[in-house]
Motif scaffolding. Structure first.
Motif, PDB file in Angstrom:
ATOM      1  N   TYR A   1      34.988  48.131  29.989  1.00 52.48           N
ATOM      2  CA  TYR A   1      34.470  47.508  31.206  1.00 52.48           C
ATOM      3  C   TYR A   1      35.560  47.576  32.271  1.00 52.48           C
ATOM      4  O   TYR A   1      36.722  47.267  32.016  1.00 52.48           O
ATOM      5  CB  TYR A   1      34.101  46.052  30.957  1.00 52.48           C
ATOM      6  CG  TYR A   1      32.970  45.846  29.990  1.00 52.48           C
ATOM      7  CD1 TYR A   1      31.657  46.151  30.343  1.00 52.48           C
ATOM      8  CD2 TYR A   1      33.210  45.324  28.715  1.00 52.48           C
ATOM      9  CE1 TYR A   1      30.608  45.953  29.451  1.00 52.48           C
ATOM     10  CE2 TYR A   1      32.171  45.118  27.817  1.00 52.48           C
ATOM     11  CZ  TYR A   1      30.876  45.440  28.194  1.00 52.48           C
ATOM     12  OH  TYR A   1      29.850  45.249  27.311  1.00 52.48           O
ATOM     13  N   GLU A   2      35.162  47.964  33.461  1.00 48.40           N
ATOM     14  CA  GLU A   2      36.073  47.973  34.605  1.00 48.40           C
ATOM     15  C   GLU A   2      35.600  46.912  35.592  1.00 48.40           C
ATOM     16  O   GLU A   2      34.476  46.971  36.091  1.00 48.40           O
ATOM     17  CB  GLU A   2      36.079  49.342  35.287  1.00 48.40           C
ATOM     18  CG  GLU A   2      36.977  49.400  36.511  1.00 48.40           C
ATOM     19  CD  GLU A   2      36.775  50.686  37.300  1.00 48.40           C
ATOM     20  OE1 GLU A   2      37.772  51.327  37.672  1.00 48.40           O
ATOM     21  OE2 GLU A   2      35.594  51.038  37.559  1.00 48.40           O
TER      22      GLU A   2
ATOM     23  N   SER B   1      33.251  45.083  42.033  1.00 46.11           N
ATOM     24  CA  SER B   1      32.448  45.996  41.222  1.00 46.11           C
ATOM     25  C   SER B   1      32.606  45.654  39.750  1.00 46.11           C
ATOM     26  O   SER B   1      33.603  45.062  39.332  1.00 46.11           O
ATOM     27  CB  SER B   1      32.858  47.455  41.465  1.00 46.11           C
ATOM     28  OG  SER B   1      34.192  47.687  41.037  1.00 46.11           O
ATOM     29  N   PHE B   2      31.592  46.040  38.966  1.00 45.34           N
ATOM     30  CA  PHE B   2      31.601  45.828  37.520  1.00 45.34           C
ATOM     31  C   PHE B   2      30.862  47.000  36.889  1.00 45.34           C
ATOM     32  O   PHE B   2      29.671  47.203  37.136  1.00 45.34           O
ATOM     33  CB  PHE B   2      30.924  44.506  37.173  1.00 45.34           C
ATOM     34  CG  PHE B   2      30.710  44.297  35.699  1.00 45.34           C
ATOM     35  CD1 PHE B   2      31.777  44.329  34.813  1.00 45.34           C
ATOM     36  CD2 PHE B   2      29.434  44.077  35.195  1.00 45.34           C
ATOM     37  CE1 PHE B   2      31.586  44.141  33.451  1.00 45.34           C
ATOM     38  CE2 PHE B   2      29.219  43.881  33.835  1.00 45.34           C
ATOM     39  CZ  PHE B   2      30.303  43.916  32.959  1.00 45.34           C
ATOM     40  N   ASN B   3      31.598  47.801  36.107  1.00 38.90           N
ATOM     41  CA  ASN B   3      31.004  49.004  35.526  1.00 38.90           C
ATOM     42  C   ASN B   3      31.520  49.231  34.106  1.00 38.90           C
ATOM     43  O   ASN B   3      32.596  48.763  33.733  1.00 38.90           O
ATOM     44  CB  ASN B   3      31.355  50.242  36.365  1.00 38.90           C
ATOM     45  CG  ASN B   3      30.814  50.155  37.775  1.00 38.90           C
ATOM     46  OD1 ASN B   3      29.618  50.218  38.002  1.00 38.90           O
ATOM     47  ND2 ASN B   3      31.716  50.011  38.743  1.00 38.90           N
ATOM     48  N   LYS B   4      30.730  49.971  33.327  1.00 40.34           N
ATOM     49  CA  LYS B   4      31.188  50.436  32.025  1.00 40.34           C
ATOM     50  C   LYS B   4      31.545  51.903  32.196  1.00 40.34           C
ATOM     51  O   LYS B   4      30.720  52.701  32.644  1.00 40.34           O
ATOM     52  CB  LYS B   4      30.105  50.277  30.960  1.00 40.34           C
ATOM     53  CG  LYS B   4      30.581  50.666  29.560  1.00 40.34           C
ATOM     54  CD  LYS B   4      29.459  50.552  28.528  1.00 40.34           C
ATOM     55  CE  LYS B   4      29.208  49.123  28.141  1.00 40.34           C
ATOM     56  NZ  LYS B   4      28.262  49.023  26.992  1.00 40.34           N
ATOM     57  N   ILE B   5      32.801  52.258  31.886  1.00 41.39           N
ATOM     58  CA  ILE B   5      33.286  53.612  32.125  1.00 41.39           C
ATOM     59  C   ILE B   5      33.983  54.147  30.876  1.00 41.39           C
ATOM     60  O   ILE B   5      34.300  53.387  29.955  1.00 41.39           O
ATOM     61  CB  ILE B   5      34.266  53.649  33.320  1.00 41.39           C
ATOM     62  CG1 ILE B   5      35.521  52.815  32.994  1.00 41.39           C
ATOM     63  CG2 ILE B   5      33.606  53.158  34.602  1.00 41.39           C
ATOM     64  CD1 ILE B   5      36.637  52.945  34.013  1.00 41.39           C
TER      65      ILE B   5
ATOM     66  N   GLN C   1      34.491  53.600  25.581  1.00 45.78           N
ATOM     67  CA  GLN C   1      34.074  52.940  26.811  1.00 45.78           C
ATOM     68  C   GLN C   1      34.754  51.584  26.987  1.00 45.78           C
ATOM     69  O   GLN C   1      35.029  50.871  26.021  1.00 45.78           O
ATOM     70  CB  GLN C   1      32.555  52.764  26.830  1.00 45.78           C
ATOM     71  CG  GLN C   1      31.801  54.085  26.978  1.00 45.78           C
ATOM     72  CD  GLN C   1      30.329  53.866  27.273  1.00 45.78           C
ATOM     73  OE1 GLN C   1      29.675  53.045  26.646  1.00 45.78           O
ATOM     74  NE2 GLN C   1      29.811  54.609  28.236  1.00 45.78           N
TER      75      GLN C   1
ATOM     76  N   SER D   1      34.822  47.630  25.475  1.00 53.24           N
ATOM     77  CA  SER D   1      33.432  47.189  25.305  1.00 53.24           C
ATOM     78  C   SER D   1      33.100  46.900  23.845  1.00 53.24           C
ATOM     79  O   SER D   1      32.187  46.125  23.555  1.00 53.24           O
ATOM     80  CB  SER D   1      32.467  48.238  25.859  1.00 53.24           C
ATOM     81  OG  SER D   1      32.622  49.474  25.180  1.00 53.24           O
TER      82      SER D   1
END
Length: 240
Positions: free
Chosen positions: A127-128, A104-108, A125, A149
């Motif tokens: 990146y995960e 997975s690749f998300n901005k959290i 924020q 980020s």
């Protein structure tokens, strides 16, 4: 094969010593499947719980591997340089031999915990990135990486899908790296980790936490590596 109940040595330890001797002397070679725990308990004249405890300790030591639905097997431990599993730079040449699968690749939002690791406001924020390292077609390491980020704007999945984070930091964003600091610990596998690494729930796992610092002393990356121990004996070599 019976244990001596008159000895002060715990019964499970006597069972463990017997099993370990079989492995050490080579009577049970890598790949040998042990008899079911109930049968071993009957042969030793002890409870199944006693046998299970002995086996679990040998699993933790890396002498045995339990595979759900198939049994317990003797394994051959392979020595691995732990620095190559967590190094940012030294893996560059070996990347194709140890590919990653992006989960997975998300901005959290960073939150308190990750924010404190990276020196980022909890409302900031990051990146995960979750990846699985593969070796010889087997999953060996779960990677959880967090990157601010603000330092790496517009980071895309395609940037690191077939590359190392080191190359992204240095070549794409021009970061100058100063050092990485690594902490060691262990955890017990939960359902998620057991499924990804194809191991029984409750198995002990090795954990490395890496903090990467740039020359401006800012932490630009925090990663947690969760390693299975069933077939590896990790080492760290220091040149003197």
């Amino acid at each position: 094969m019976k244990v001596n109940k008159n000895l002060s040595t715990p019964l499970y330890h006597q069972v463990k010593d017997y099993l370990k001797e079989k492995i050490t002397l080579g009577e049970w070679e890598p790949g040998y499947r042990l008899e079911p725990e109930k049968e071993l308990a009957s042969q030793f004249g002890v409870s199944s719980i006693t046998v299970k405890r002995a086996i679990l300790e040998l699993v933790s030591e890396g002498a045995l591997h339990r595979q759900s639905g198939k049994g317990t097997f003797v394994i051959k431990k392979v020595e691995q340089d732990i620095s190559k599993l967590v190094s940012l730079q030294n893996e560059t040449v070996d990347y194709q031999a140890h590919p990653h699968k992006t989960l997975s690749f998300n901005k959290i939002y960073a939150g308190k915990k990750i924010g404190s690791h990276l020196g980022v406001n909890p409302n900031g924020q990051v990146y995960e990135i979750k990846r699985l390292k593969i070796e010889n077609d087997r999953p060996v390491v779960i990677e959880h990486s967090f990157i601010p980020s603000t330092i790496f704007p517009d980071l895309q999945l395609t940037d690191f899908e077939d590359d190392l984070l080191y190359n992204i930091f240095v070549k794409k964003y021009g970061e100058k790296l100063k050092k990485s600091k690594i902490f060691f610990s262990t955890i017990i596998a939960d359902d998620y980790e057991a499924k990804l690494l194809n191991i029984p729930k409750g198995e002990q796992l090795f954990v490395l936490e890496r903090y990467t610092v740039a020359t401006n002393n800012k932490t630009i990356e925090y990663s947690k590596f969760i390693l299975k121990q069933d077939q590896s004996r990790y080492f760290l070599e220091i040149q003197l």
